[in-house]
Design an enzyme around this catalytic site. Sequence first.
Site, PDB file in Angstrom:
ATOM      1  N   ARG A   1      40.483  47.991  42.951  1.00  0.00           N
ATOM      2  CA  ARG A   1      40.928  49.099  42.110  1.00  0.00           C
ATOM      3  C   ARG A   1      40.609  50.414  42.803  1.00  0.00           C
ATOM      4  NH1 ARG A   1      37.745  47.418  36.694  1.00  0.00           N
ATOM      5  NH2 ARG A   1      36.079  47.554  38.242  1.00  0.00           N
TER       6      ARG A   1
ATOM      7  N   ARG B   1      39.824  52.625  38.496  1.00  0.00           N
ATOM      8  CA  ARG B   1      38.525  52.565  37.798  1.00  0.00           C
ATOM      9  C   ARG B   1      37.910  53.960  37.851  1.00  0.00           C
ATOM     10  NH1 ARG B   1      34.066  52.689  35.644  1.00  0.00           N
ATOM     11  NH2 ARG B   1      32.741  50.887  35.227  1.00  0.00           N
TER      12      ARG B   1
ATOM     13  N   GLU C   1      32.563  47.205  26.866  1.00  0.00           N
ATOM     14  CA  GLU C   1      33.682  46.275  27.019  1.00  0.00           C
ATOM     15  C   GLU C   1      34.459  46.139  25.710  1.00  0.00           C
ATOM     16  OE1 GLU C   1      34.622  44.923  29.748  1.00  0.00           O
ATOM     17  OE2 GLU C   1      32.888  45.156  31.067  1.00  0.00           O
TER      18      GLU C   1
END
Length: 284
Positions: free
Chosen positions: A134, A84, A92
């Site tokens: 992540r 990330r 999104e």
Amino acid sequence: MNAPARMVAAGKLLLLGVLALLALAPSEAGVFRWIDSAGHTHYSDRPQPGAQELKLNKLAAPYYYVQRVYDGDTLLLKGDIRVRLLGIDTPEIEGRYRLEQAGGSSARDWLRQRIEGQKVRLEFDQERHDHYQRLLAHVFTVGGEHLNLLLVEEGLAVVSIFPPNFKYGTQLARAQDRAEADRRGLWSMPDYVPQPILAIPREGYQRGWRRYQGTPVAIRSSRKYARLVFSKQVEVRIPQAQLDLFGKLERYLEKQLEVRGWVSRRKENYSILVRHPSGLKLLF
């Protein structure tokens, strides 16, 4: 094994320990060496009483192969490593249970063209992983381009700083100011035009990052948050742990303020959580 051989082996183990520390420590960290009362040598990435900081040349940073770009701020590296991008947020893209937000595909496609199937270098900050496990990183091309920064420069991403990860925060905020001034990317899109913050209870709100404008009229505090109050139903929450970053909140009172972030709802009350001053902009 004779004594000289044991000494050589021990030296190799110590060297491997130093190399491991350099690989795991943040880029700003040093490596410290000290000798205990028994004459044993130790190394650490944290200073110890009487320890000597070693002046070692930085090792060449490893590069990672990008297998896939999920969206504008999420990658998959070889070895099933999800990354990330730190300090930014992109809209999104369409998913199984969500609609695409304006600009989501543009950010993903831009990043795909830059690095999918290529190698990248990672720089870490204070936190290595998020709650999805992540890796959190600033991502650089082999040529040294800072992709987090470039996404903001192009108006494809907005600044989203989560303390204690402040690395490159100033550069990201300045890049966002330039993108906004030039109306690049999402800064020219109708979906991100500022809306009246007091209209949220009446008209509802859209999911995702948005811009709202209004005038805070009071300040309230609790153990966890300081609050800029716009009405009985609308407020901005600032964590007490980050309050020092904002200076005196009184400077925002009775002034036109733009708030940038995500609206959350609890019953008939609405709030926007702001963790960093980049989420507030005084309007003159």
